[in-house]
Design a protein around this motif. Structure first.
Motif, PDB file in Angstrom:
ATOM      1  N   UNK B 261      56.741 -38.456 -15.238  1.00  0.00           N
ATOM      2  CA  UNK B 261      58.146 -38.868 -15.210  1.00  0.00           C
ATOM      3  C   UNK B 261      59.057 -37.711 -15.628  1.00  0.00           C
ATOM      4  N   UNK B 262      58.629 -36.986 -16.672  1.00  0.00           N
ATOM      5  CA  UNK B 262      59.435 -35.846 -17.136  1.00  0.00           C
ATOM      6  C   UNK B 262      59.556 -34.796 -16.032  1.00  0.00           C
ATOM      7  N   UNK B 263      58.434 -34.474 -15.406  1.00  0.00           N
ATOM      8  CA  UNK B 263      58.452 -33.438 -14.373  1.00  0.00           C
ATOM      9  C   UNK B 263      59.259 -33.880 -13.161  1.00  0.00           C
ATOM     10  N   UNK B 264      59.153 -35.152 -12.818  1.00  0.00           N
ATOM     11  CA  UNK B 264      59.886 -35.646 -11.646  1.00  0.00           C
ATOM     12  C   UNK B 264      61.391 -35.578 -11.875  1.00  0.00           C
ATOM     13  N   UNK B 265      61.801 -35.674 -13.148  1.00  0.00           N
ATOM     14  CA  UNK B 265      63.238 -35.715 -13.441  1.00  0.00           C
ATOM     15  C   UNK B 265      63.895 -34.344 -13.303  1.00  0.00           C
ATOM     16  N   UNK B 266      63.107 -33.279 -13.267  1.00  0.00           N
ATOM     17  CA  UNK B 266      63.683 -31.935 -13.210  1.00  0.00           C
ATOM     18  C   UNK B 266      64.128 -31.629 -11.781  1.00  0.00           C
ATOM     19  N   UNK B 281      64.320 -42.005 -10.870  1.00  0.00           N
ATOM     20  CA  UNK B 281      64.068 -41.583 -12.256  1.00  0.00           C
ATOM     21  C   UNK B 281      63.422 -42.691 -13.075  1.00  0.00           C
ATOM     22  N   UNK B 282      62.669 -42.282 -14.097  1.00  0.00           N
ATOM     23  CA  UNK B 282      62.056 -43.244 -15.016  1.00  0.00           C
ATOM     24  C   UNK B 282      63.162 -44.084 -15.659  1.00  0.00           C
ATOM     25  N   UNK B 283      62.897 -45.364 -15.809  1.00  0.00           N
ATOM     26  CA  UNK B 283      63.905 -46.274 -16.347  1.00  0.00           C
ATOM     27  C   UNK B 283      63.887 -46.265 -17.872  1.00  0.00           C
TER      28      UNK B 283
END
Ligand SMILES: Nc1ncnc2c1ncn2[C@@H]1O[C@H](COP(=O)(O)OP(=O)(O)OP(=O)(O)O)[C@@H](O)[C@H]1O
Ligand SMILES: Nc1ncnc2c1ncn2[C@@H]1O[C@H](COP(=O)(O)OP(=O)(O)O)[C@@H](O)[C@H]1O
Ligand code: SF4
Ligand code: SF4
Ligand SMILES: [Mg+2]
Ligand SMILES: [Mg+2]
Lengths: 347, 331
Positions: B261-266, B281-283
């Motif tokens: 989730x962290x990596x996808x948010x970048x 994005x992660x909820x």
């Protein structure tokens, strides 16, 4: 990349063609804006001849390092420059057919938080710490919309729902410090949305937030913009955020726009040496790890000590004697709508 | 990138816990709860290595760093540094250690005393710790450190407000180096800097690591900087490490749903890549560490969560050599 996906990301295709064949003036047009501050160290020309337009529904990003004049440009549009020491000395800001710089203060108050909403970096400083969230939203509604208290409260609940805040009734009674940074930013967006604005100016709206919350807030803003045709000006120094959300990009350096154009042009065919260096300097997760980063060398300019030449000259790898003679003007490079202010950017 | 010099860890952190009491009432303070800022953290750092520590705000990164610096006395656990347990050391024994482990802070504005000249700021710790009692030699050393950090030696006579953010961060680095440390806790050293200046400071940190054989604990938000600088990375969530691996494995094949989730948010600085990406994005937000969720603390936000995750707290497991994950759904 499938076509439907592209379209859903770009419902405002009209604006792109409108940029090429303008029929109507843009929603917002900043023309030759100059804003200066008189400080002990001398006159700071924080905004030194900035012009750009924002079409209805489009997202325009303003990037550049701190002190380059991004915020002062936005604050000048909203007529929120502290005077003294600041003063807008020239230019005009055309919005929906009027020059905002000539409006009376009461007229301007109707524009702020009415047709133009604002979201700032640190919501703690723009929210009033001693008023409940509910009061801050209903105040805007009562002032701009003349709603009575019951109607305003109902609308406030709707707005909190729209910005993804759970338990809106309970949240309305809370104070800003009782909310997380991400939630405060959602409240700021709710306030900005309260009066159905045509434009929202967001100054570093997610700089203080974690990447996960940054993504949530930006998706929210982009979704609202897409669904309601609200234009966005996003001021940021995050090149990833710009790539994900912006249609148009303006790169600022030392009080001027040094490069301007559609996002794809700026990223794939940057022409100004500052833009080129900036894009090169960031490590990227989607590329193999580099042995070494390639920074923009040197220090940001001191705005009180600029000379007649190009302000980027001390840090520019391409600089030569000609660059000391004058500050280069923004001129078209590459495709239509793409311009750069560099003597060597043409061709 | 360079291989760790030795296989014997310089630092071993085992079962580290830092619980802060939460008090209420002004006159009669009552303890009403506990913040488990760090709640059972294990990792090692090899000599010459850069270990990254990432995670959302409030997950315990700074607190972990402060325990290693012994700015906090841990509630429980061991911090073995070069064979000795600093977690339980008394003040006298710590004195010798303080010099070996230094810190660089995030905020180059508030971490420098505005009334002191740059030269005094760098010289002060050398004087206080008796590293260089001779004033003349101290000044020479200050100038040497300034140029080591890419600053003009004449800056010794300036005040912090006369310098840019990037320059101040270089002063912070020079001050840490003045103690001839072996280990530096870098707590978000580039987060407050402009994008154009960040790369300069990252390169400086790399150069200094190589030149002086330094070991870093590198705490940061910016995952792309962490990938660039670190050999190994630990991902924290609510006071615990949820995934730890060498940087290449962690970034190329992240296993824990939170890391993903962290990596996808970048966002990637490339509009074409971004437009082609299906992004959700992660909820939700990080829950309060005073009242953490049951079972796996990530379950309220986890897209992979199953019923069992609400009851059972997953223990860290070594899924591949050197790749540790605390999630029962990862196989
Ligand atoms: N002295 C203290 N007393 C009480 N709680 C504390 C104290 N120091 C830290 N905490 C709490 O411990 C948790 C972890 O804090 P810490 O500063 O280590 O987080 P962090 O991961 O460094 O976050 P950030 O990314 O925001 O710097 C937070 O919930 C914080 O509020
Ligand atoms: N109230 C003020 N008084 C004096 N100078 C100011 C004031 N506000 C901004 N400036 C100066 O104007 C310039 C541009 O600032 P700003 O627009 O805030 O930059 P940024 O691009 O980081 O948003 C900077 O040199 C800043 O120091
Ligand atoms: S005008 Fe000259 S100094 Fe300025 S950016 Fe172009 S090449 Fe560099
Ligand atoms: S244990 Fe369950 S809730 Fe926790 S990360 Fe794994 S799948 Fe998600
Ligand atoms: Mg600003
Ligand atoms: Mg911290």
């Amino acid at each position: 990349m499938t076509v439907p996906r592209l379209l859903s990301y770009h419902p405002t295709k009209i604006t792109a063609s409108q940029r090429e064949h303008p029929i109507l003036p843009p929603l917002l047009e900043i023309i030759g804006l100059h804003t200066e501050f008189r400080t002990g160290a001398g006159i700071v020309r924080a905004v030194d001849g900035v012009s750009y337009g924002v079409e209805a529904g489009e997202t325009v990003a303003v990037v550049g390092e701190s002190g380059s004049g991004k915020s002062v440009t936005a604050l000048s549009v909203m007529r929120l420059i502290p005077d003294p020491p600041g003063q807008i000395t020239a230019g005009s800001v055309m919005f929906a057919g009027r020059d905002l710089l000539t409006l009376s203060e009461p007229e301007m108050r109707q524009v702020r938080g009415g047709e133009i909403g604002m979201v700032f970096q640190e919501p703690m400083t723009s929210l009033n710490p001693v008023l409940t969230i509910g009061r801050q939203i209903t105040e805007t509604l009562e002032q701009h919309r003349g709603l009575d208290s019951a109607a305003a409260t109902q609308r406030a609940i709707d707005l909190l729902n729209q910005v993804g805040i759970a338990e809106p009734v309970r949240r309305l009674q809370q104070y800003p410090h009782q909310l997380s940074g991400g939630m405060r930013q959602r409240v700021m967006i709710a306030i900005a949305l309260a009066c159905d604005p045509k434009l929202i100016i967001a100054d570093e709206p997610t700089t203080a937030l974690d990447v996960t919350i940054q993504a949530q807030i930006l998706e929210l803003m982009k979704g609202l913009s897409r669904d309601r045709g609200i234009a966005l000006i996003i001021i940021t120094h995050n090149l990833g955020v710009v790539a994900r959300y912006a249609d148009q990009v303006n790169v600022m350096y030392a009080g001027r726009i040094v490069e301007s154009g559609p996002a794809a042009e700026i990223y794939h065919d940057p022409r100004h040496p500052y833009t080129v260096a900036l894009l090169r300097s960031v490590p990227r997760l989607d590329r193999p790890r580099q042995a070494r980063l390639d920074p923009v060398e040197g220090q940001p300019p001191d705005l009180t000590r600029l000379d007649a030449g190009c302000a980027f000259r001390p840090r520019c790898r391409l600089a030569d004697a000609g660059c000391a003679v004058a500050r280069p003007a923004l001129t078209q490079v590459g495709k239509a709508g793409h311009s750069a202010a560099c003597f060597k950017a043409a061709a | 990138m360079s291989e760790p010099v030795s296989t014997e860890p310089l630092l071993t952190v085992r079962g580290l816990r830092m619980h802060f009491p939460v008090t209420e009432g002004i006159i009669r303070r009552r303890v009403t709860g506990e913040v488990k800022a760090v709640d059972g953290v294990d990792f090692t750092v090899a000599r010459g290595e850069t270990m990254g520590l990432v995670g959302e705000s409030g997950c315990g990164k700074t607190t972990t760093g402060r325990c290693i610096l012994r700015l906090e006395k841990p509630t429980a656990g061991d911090i073995i540094y070069d064979g000795q347990n600093i977690a339980t050391m008394d003040t006298a024994a710590l004195r010798g250690f303080r010099q070996r482990i230094q810190v660089i802070f995030q905020d180059p504005y508030s971490s420098l005393n505005p009334r002191m000249k740059i030269g005094e700021i760098i010289a002060e710790p050398m004087y206080v710790h008796g590293i260089e009692p001779d004033a003349g030699k101290r000044n020479a050393r200050v100038k040497e450190l300034l140029s080591e950090c890419g600053l003009n030696p004449n800056f010794a006579d300036r005040y912090p407000h006369e310098m840019s953010g990037g320059q101040r961060q270089r002063v912070g680095i020079a001050r840490a180096l003045a103690m001839n440390p072996e280990f530096i806790v870098c707590d978000e050293p580039v987060s407050a800097l402009d994008v154009s200046i960040q790369a300069q400071v990252v390169n400086l940190l790399e150069d200094l690591r190589e030149k002086f054989g330094l070991t870093y604990l590198f705490i940061a938000h910016d995952l792309s900087v962490v990938r660039h600088l670190c050999q190994r990375v630990a991902v924290m969530y609510l006071g615990r490490i949820v995934e730890m691996a060498d940087a290449d494995s962690l970034f190329d094949s992240p296993l824990h749903p939170y890391t993903r989730a962290l990596l996808a948010a970048v966002p990637t600085p490339d509009p074409t890549v971004e437009r082609g990406r299906d992004f959700r994005p992660v909820q939700g937000e990080v829950p309060s560490p005073m009242n953490p969720p049951s079972g796996c603390v990530f379950h309220p936000r986890c897209p992979m969560a199953v019923e069992r995750c609400k009851q059972q707290r997953p223990e860290p497991r070594e899924i591949r050599p050197g790749h540790i994950v605390a999630c029962d759904e990862v196989r």
